[in-house]
Design an enzyme around this catalytic site. Structure first.
Site, PDB file in Angstrom:
ATOM      1  N   VAL A  75       0.766  -1.292  -0.146  1.00 38.95           N
ATOM      2  CA  VAL A  75       0.177  -0.078   0.141  1.00 38.95           C
ATOM      3  C   VAL A  75       0.723   1.092  -0.036  1.00 38.95           C
ATOM      4  CG1 VAL A  75      -1.747  -1.184   1.034  1.00 38.95           C
ATOM      5  CG2 VAL A  75      -0.278   0.172   2.487  1.00 38.95           C
ATOM      6  N   ASP A  76       0.086   2.211  -0.632  1.00 42.07           N
ATOM      7  CA  ASP A  76       1.144   3.694  -0.506  1.00 42.07           C
ATOM      8  C   ASP A  76       0.140   4.772   0.518  1.00 42.07           C
ATOM      9  OD1 ASP A  76       2.439   2.828  -2.943  1.00 42.07           O
ATOM     10  OD2 ASP A  76       0.659   3.312  -4.076  1.00 42.07           O
ATOM     11  N   THR A  77      -0.854   4.212   0.755  1.00 38.71           N
ATOM     12  CA  THR A  77      -1.858   5.296   1.595  1.00 38.71           C
ATOM     13  C   THR A  77      -2.509   4.631   2.942  1.00 38.71           C
ATOM     14  OG1 THR A  77      -2.204   6.648  -0.155  1.00 38.71           O
ATOM     15  CG2 THR A  77      -3.479   6.937   1.657  1.00 38.71           C
TER      16      THR A  77
ATOM     17  N   ASN B 211       1.750   7.681   2.601  1.00 37.17           N
ATOM     18  CA  ASN B 211       0.501   8.836   2.658  1.00 37.17           C
ATOM     19  C   ASN B 211      -0.230   8.501   3.925  1.00 37.17           C
ATOM     20  OD1 ASN B 211       1.220  10.503   0.451  1.00 37.17           O
ATOM     21  ND2 ASN B 211       0.093   8.871  -0.809  1.00 37.17           N
TER      22      ASN B 211
ATOM     23  N   ARG C 188      -4.046   0.132  -3.508  1.00 38.52           N
ATOM     24  CA  ARG C 188      -2.922   0.773  -2.928  1.00 38.52           C
ATOM     25  C   ARG C 188      -3.268   1.296  -1.532  1.00 38.52           C
ATOM     26  NH1 ARG C 188       1.612  -1.715  -4.081  1.00 38.52           N
ATOM     27  NH2 ARG C 188       2.582   0.134  -3.261  1.00 38.52           N
TER      28      ARG C 188
END
Length: 301
Positions: free
Chosen positions: A18-20, A52, A238
């Site tokens: 994941v990014d967030t 994030n 993500r």
């Protein structure tokens, strides 16, 4: 697939995918005015790894500005207003995105948060805390005056019969009147020691008197997620939704295709989660948000 208890191995797999991270607030970040242990260090650590961080709350009592002030007062000064998405903000954005006429008014059964977000979006709000002391009188030949308003219902610790009558008349006497609910949470951690009735009971009262179902803009509605995806320009796969409620937080993430992580510091207990009749299962669960810090540098097993 049954939910997995977060471990050093499963955490690494989740974190890398994941990014967030989307965090609920009540029962996850704080309880009432008390910050849950280890949250500040965990948020800083997640940011330091290039991820994030976004806060998505169904509690409509405060505006984004007021929530930013609360974060600062609890020592989370890195949190900005742009990282906060509240159901009060979602209500105002729903009207804006649907081109609701600016000359029409919105009657609010709720707190200052909704009124402030409506004002920022260019709408005129009525009601709110100001009507908390008003009383409806049952008198012969007495007409209850009201504006032909949209009705928005959220968490309101000062709800009374006057507000219910005003909202009921808006919906029943004005064909096509919008009936918006910020959320339908049954209870919430308004203080650190116990749960309190949530916006769901205020919404239920209006449903009972109007015989109408509302447009829900908070979790688990897709409206708030659509807004988030547009803002961050990322794929929902993500993202990871971290929350304490199965029927709002976890369902919200699942409906959008996010990874989901349940923490046990709020409404849902481990026995609730593992109960045979439970049909909403997160991908992962753990005791508290601060477990992320402990698992970050643990060797994978």
């Amino acid at each position: 697939m049954a939910p997995q208890l977060l471990s050093s191995r499963t955490f690494k797999s989740l974190f890398d995918s994941v990014d967030t991270f989307l965090f609920d607030c009540d029962g996850v970040i704080w309880k009432g005015e008390t910050l849950i242990d280890g949250v500040s260090q965990t948020i800083d650590l997640i940011r330091s790894k290039g991820k994030n961080v976004v806060f998505v709350t169904n509690n409509s009592v405060k505006s984004r500005r007021q929530y930013a002030e609360k974060f600062r007062s609890l020592g989370l000064s890195s949190v900005t207003q742009d990282e906060i998405f509240s159901s009060s903000f979602a209500a105002a954005m729903y009207l804006k995105f649907n081109n609701f006429p600016k000359d029409k008014k919105v009657y609010v059964i709720g707190g200052e948060g909704v009124l402030e977000e409506l004002q920022i979006a260019g709408f005129t709000g009525l009601g709110g805390p100001e009507d908390g002391e008003k009383k409806a009188q049952w008198k012969s030949n007495c007409l209850f005056e009201h504006d032909k308003s949209v009705i928005c219902v959220g968490l309101d610790p000062n709800i009374n019969y006057y507000k219910l009558q005003y909202g009921t008349l808006c919906v029943r006497e004005n064909p096509g009147c919008l009936f918006i609910a910020t959320n339908r949470d049954a209870v919430g951690h308004m203080t650190d020691l116990q749960e309190w009735p949530g916006a769901g009971c205020m919404v239920a009262a209006m449903c009972g008197s109007t015989e109408r179902e509302p447009i829900v803009v908070g979790k688990p509605s897709s409206f708030m997620m659509d807004f988030l995806l547009q803002k961050f320009g990322t794929d929902s796969s993500r993202m990871c939704m971290v929350g304490d409620r199965l029927d709002t937080d976890i369902l919200f993430g699942q409906n959008a295709g996010c990874k989901t992580l349940l923490v046990l510091t709020g409404v849902t207990s481990e026995s609730d989660l593992l109960e045979k009749g439970n049909k909403i299962e997160p991908d992962y669960y753990t005791r508290t948000v601060s477990d992320i810090t402990k698992l970050m540098d643990s060797p994978s097993k």
